[in-house]
Design a protein around this motif. Sequence first.
Motif, PDB file in Angstrom:
ATOM      1  N   ALA A   1      21.914   3.553 -13.811  1.00  0.00           N
ATOM      2  CA  ALA A   1      22.109   4.938 -14.262  1.00  0.00           C
ATOM      3  C   ALA A   1      20.814   5.730 -14.145  1.00  0.00           C
ATOM      4  CB  ALA A   1      22.612   4.949 -15.704  1.00  0.00           C
ATOM      5  N   ALA A   2      19.682   5.092 -14.509  1.00  0.00           N
ATOM      6  CA  ALA A   2      18.393   5.774 -14.392  1.00  0.00           C
ATOM      7  C   ALA A   2      18.058   6.057 -12.933  1.00  0.00           C
ATOM      8  CB  ALA A   2      17.303   4.931 -15.040  1.00  0.00           C
ATOM      9  N   ASP A   3      18.339   5.093 -12.045  1.00  0.00           N
ATOM     10  CA  ASP A   3      18.077   5.291 -10.613  1.00  0.00           C
ATOM     11  C   ASP A   3      18.944   6.415 -10.047  1.00  0.00           C
ATOM     12  OD1 ASP A   3      16.252   3.270 -10.739  1.00  0.00           O
ATOM     13  OD2 ASP A   3      17.601   1.734  -9.936  1.00  0.00           O
ATOM     14  N   GLN A   4      20.192   6.468 -10.476  1.00  0.00           N
ATOM     15  CA  GLN A   4      21.086   7.529 -10.007  1.00  0.00           C
ATOM     16  C   GLN A   4      20.610   8.896 -10.478  1.00  0.00           C
ATOM     17  OE1 GLN A   4      25.014   6.438 -11.314  1.00  0.00           O
ATOM     18  NE2 GLN A   4      25.242   4.826  -9.787  1.00  0.00           N
ATOM     19  N   ASN A   5      20.166   8.963 -11.732  1.00  0.00           N
ATOM     20  CA  ASN A   5      19.650  10.237 -12.243  1.00  0.00           C
ATOM     21  C   ASN A   5      18.395  10.660 -11.488  1.00  0.00           C
ATOM     22  OD1 ASN A   5      21.687  10.359 -14.160  1.00  0.00           O
ATOM     23  ND2 ASN A   5      20.473   9.333 -15.732  1.00  0.00           N
TER      24      ASN A   5
ATOM     25  N   GLN B   1      17.586   9.757  -8.409  1.00  0.00           N
ATOM     26  CA  GLN B   1      17.981  10.140  -7.056  1.00  0.00           C
ATOM     27  C   GLN B   1      18.602  11.527  -7.038  1.00  0.00           C
ATOM     28  OE1 GLN B   1      17.386   8.395  -4.278  1.00  0.00           O
ATOM     29  NE2 GLN B   1      18.232  10.081  -3.085  1.00  0.00           N
ATOM     30  N   LEU B   2      19.419  11.809  -8.048  1.00  0.00           N
ATOM     31  CA  LEU B   2      20.035  13.130  -8.148  1.00  0.00           C
ATOM     32  C   LEU B   2      18.973  14.204  -8.331  1.00  0.00           C
ATOM     33  CD1 LEU B   2      22.599  14.835  -8.298  1.00  0.00           C
ATOM     34  CD2 LEU B   2      22.681  14.378 -10.754  1.00  0.00           C
ATOM     35  N   GLN B   3      17.978  13.912  -9.161  1.00  0.00           N
ATOM     36  CA  GLN B   3      16.890  14.867  -9.379  1.00  0.00           C
ATOM     37  C   GLN B   3      16.099  15.092  -8.090  1.00  0.00           C
ATOM     38  OE1 GLN B   3      14.220  13.689 -12.477  1.00  0.00           O
ATOM     39  NE2 GLN B   3      12.917  15.490 -12.291  1.00  0.00           N
ATOM     40  N   ASN B   4      15.821  14.000  -7.365  1.00  0.00           N
ATOM     41  CA  ASN B   4      15.098  14.126  -6.095  1.00  0.00           C
ATOM     42  C   ASN B   4      15.910  14.918  -5.077  1.00  0.00           C
ATOM     43  OD1 ASN B   4      12.982  12.631  -7.129  1.00  0.00           O
ATOM     44  ND2 ASN B   4      13.747  10.686  -6.327  1.00  0.00           N
TER      45      ASN B   4
END
Length: 212
Positions: free
Chosen positions: A83-87, A89-92
């Motif tokens: 979930a942290a990685d997805q967030n 990636q979404l931010q990037n």
Amino acid sequence: MVRGKTQMKRIENAASRQVTFSKRRNGLLKKAFELSVLCDAEVALIIFSTRGKLYEFSSSGMNQTIERYQKREKEIRIKHKLAADQNLQLQNDNEDAQSLEKKIELLEDSKQKLLGEGLEPCSVNELQQLENQLERSLCRIRERKNLFFREQIKKLKEEERRLGEENEKLRQEYGMKPLQLSTSMEEEGEETTEVVTELFIGLPKRRGIKKP
């Protein structure tokens, strides 16, 4: 007689602390047992005294419950990491999209200025930089065009030479006299052809068509 509310702090008296520990330990073990029986729950309880003595209770085996806990804890940790990685990636992706949008706006603005539009807000220095950029672009265009002409001339000379050799072979086969090849292409090819190109910014002018 009403009992007073127990204060949540360390009991200073060692004897009272040991008595309280024994009572509450037994009560806690009893509650754990009742919870496992009444609610059909898997319960494991581990207690260490101040002297390091172990007290434990497990409804399904301590090792089995600990393994289940570790497996579940690992799954939760992996889930949180994903979930942290997805967030992240979404931010990037959002930052990249904003950066790309800004670059597109700058390119569009530069394109309009190169076409001679939207020059009103430009300062003298910006106009000078724009003029220098156009001159450099025009210079590169001329160099590329001259190179293209030279390459075409070279190909034509090679084709002329090849055709001349084939013609000479045919004349020899049929017993004809040799033919003098024209050197006009070679003389023209040796001279460097410079073509003057003017750059015009704006819409093309319409030329009037004369009616017969």
